[in-house]
Design an enzyme around this catalytic site. Structure first.
Site, PDB file in Angstrom:
ATOM      1  N   GLU A  46      -7.930  -8.451   4.041  1.00 34.52           N
ATOM      2  CA  GLU A  46      -7.538  -7.715   5.242  1.00 34.52           C
ATOM      3  C   GLU A  46      -8.581  -6.616   5.491  1.00 34.52           C
ATOM      4  OE1 GLU A  46      -3.545  -5.230   6.675  1.00 34.52           O
ATOM      5  OE2 GLU A  46      -4.129  -5.242   4.559  1.00 34.52           O
ATOM      6  N   LYS A 121      -0.924  -9.269  12.710  1.00 28.15           N
ATOM      7  CA  LYS A 121       0.050  -8.780  11.733  1.00 28.15           C
ATOM      8  C   LYS A 121       1.327  -8.286  12.403  1.00 28.15           C
ATOM      9  CE  LYS A 121       0.157  -5.570   7.771  1.00 28.15           C
ATOM     10  NZ  LYS A 121      -0.627  -4.500   7.109  1.00 28.15           N
ATOM     11  N   CYS A 159      -0.924  -8.818   4.047  1.00 28.71           N
ATOM     12  CA  CYS A 159      -0.592  -7.641   3.246  1.00 28.71           C
ATOM     13  C   CYS A 159       0.898  -7.284   3.247  1.00 28.71           C
ATOM     14  CB  CYS A 159      -1.450  -6.464   3.704  1.00 28.71           C
ATOM     15  SG  CYS A 159      -1.555  -5.113   2.497  1.00 28.71           S
TER      16      CYS A 159
END
Length: 273
Positions: A46, A121, A159
């Site tokens: 990321e 995300k 993440c």
């Protein structure tokens, strides 16, 4: 090229900073090394494009559209080394979306320099004294971030998404064999233990492979790894830059799912709020 249903993958762990050109140069060398090891799919962290310990307004001028030089560079690297390359970028939202926000985006580039998949995300890191939502827009809930290589279906999350099993279950239920998880897992007490526990849990509960590429120290916790659908660790790193490789094998996945048919036995479905 491996036989059908078998794909060699690599997670690359490095420590990107605020120089996007230098980050792309470093990533190219990591992909070159991973390809030399036989990887057909390479997963980078990321924020491979631009990284600080705590994201703030510095990300705004660093952001680019997906037609910008960094993503174009990713696509070029994928083509140069004949791999699918997944990496985290900071994307300008465009359109009528707020100019003071960005997307935390994963790009999967294919060996023909095209977009294999894009994921923005969903779960933002508003935890552990961080406020990702001050700068980042949450991605839409109806995304289907998957691509297929040699018959193997790869799904993507980022993440903090790891802490929300519903999204990953949704990907597995949609047919993904492998979860790819780029991360900048911020260091802190107990964080590596949480990271490894959650990664193995997502693999076991969904009977999928998990390939997680974290940033190296000091801005990440490291511990990038590839995990089998049984929860066994196939390859792992410490906190320094490096590459871990593993083989995805659909025959093994079928054996695991025959022994433990938890996906087919589930009694609940996932729906977006």
């Amino acid at each position: 090229m491996a036989d059908g249903g078998v794909v060699d993958i690599a997670v690359v762990q490095f420590s990107p900073g605020t120089d996007t050109v230098a980050n792309l140069t470093t990533l190219r060398e990591e992909v070159r090394a991973a390809a030399a090891l036989g990887a057909q799919v390479v997963i980078a962290p990321e924020y491979s494009m631009f990284s600080v310990l705590h994201l703030d307004e510095r990300a705004i001028p660093a952001a680019e559209p997906l037609t910008g030089p960094f993503v174009s560079g990713l696509r070029g690297i994928a083509a140069e080394f004949g791999v699918h390359l997944v990496a985290g970028v900071i994307e300008t939202p465009g359109g009528d979306r707020p100019a003071d926000r960005v997307y935390n985006t994963l790009v999967a580039a294919s060996p023909d320099a095209e977009f294999a998949a894009v994921y923005r995300k969903v779960h933002l890191y508003d935890a552990f004294a961080s406020r990702e939502s001050d700068v980042v827009l949450s991605g839409p809930l109806d995304q289907s971030p998957t691509f297929t290589v040699n018959g193997v279906v790869f799904g993507m999350q980022t993440c903090f998404d790891l802490r929300f099993p519903e999204g990953i279950r949704r990907i597995a239920a949609a047919g993904a064999h492998v979860l790819l998880l780029p991360a900048q897992w911020i260091p802190g007490p107990g964080k590596v233990d949480q990271w490894t526990t959650l990664l193995r849990a997502r693999a076991i509960e969904n009977t999928i492979y998990v390939a997680a590429a974290d940033q190296a120290a000091p801005r990440g916790s490291g511990a990038s790894m590839v995990i089998a659908p049984t929860g066994a660790i196939l390859g792992e790193l410490g906190d320094q830059p490096g590459i871990a490789t593993a083989r995805i094998d659909l025959e093994h996945l079928h054996e695991v799912r025959t022994t433990n048919p938890s996906l087919s036995l589930r009694r609940f479905t996932i729906s977006s709020e």
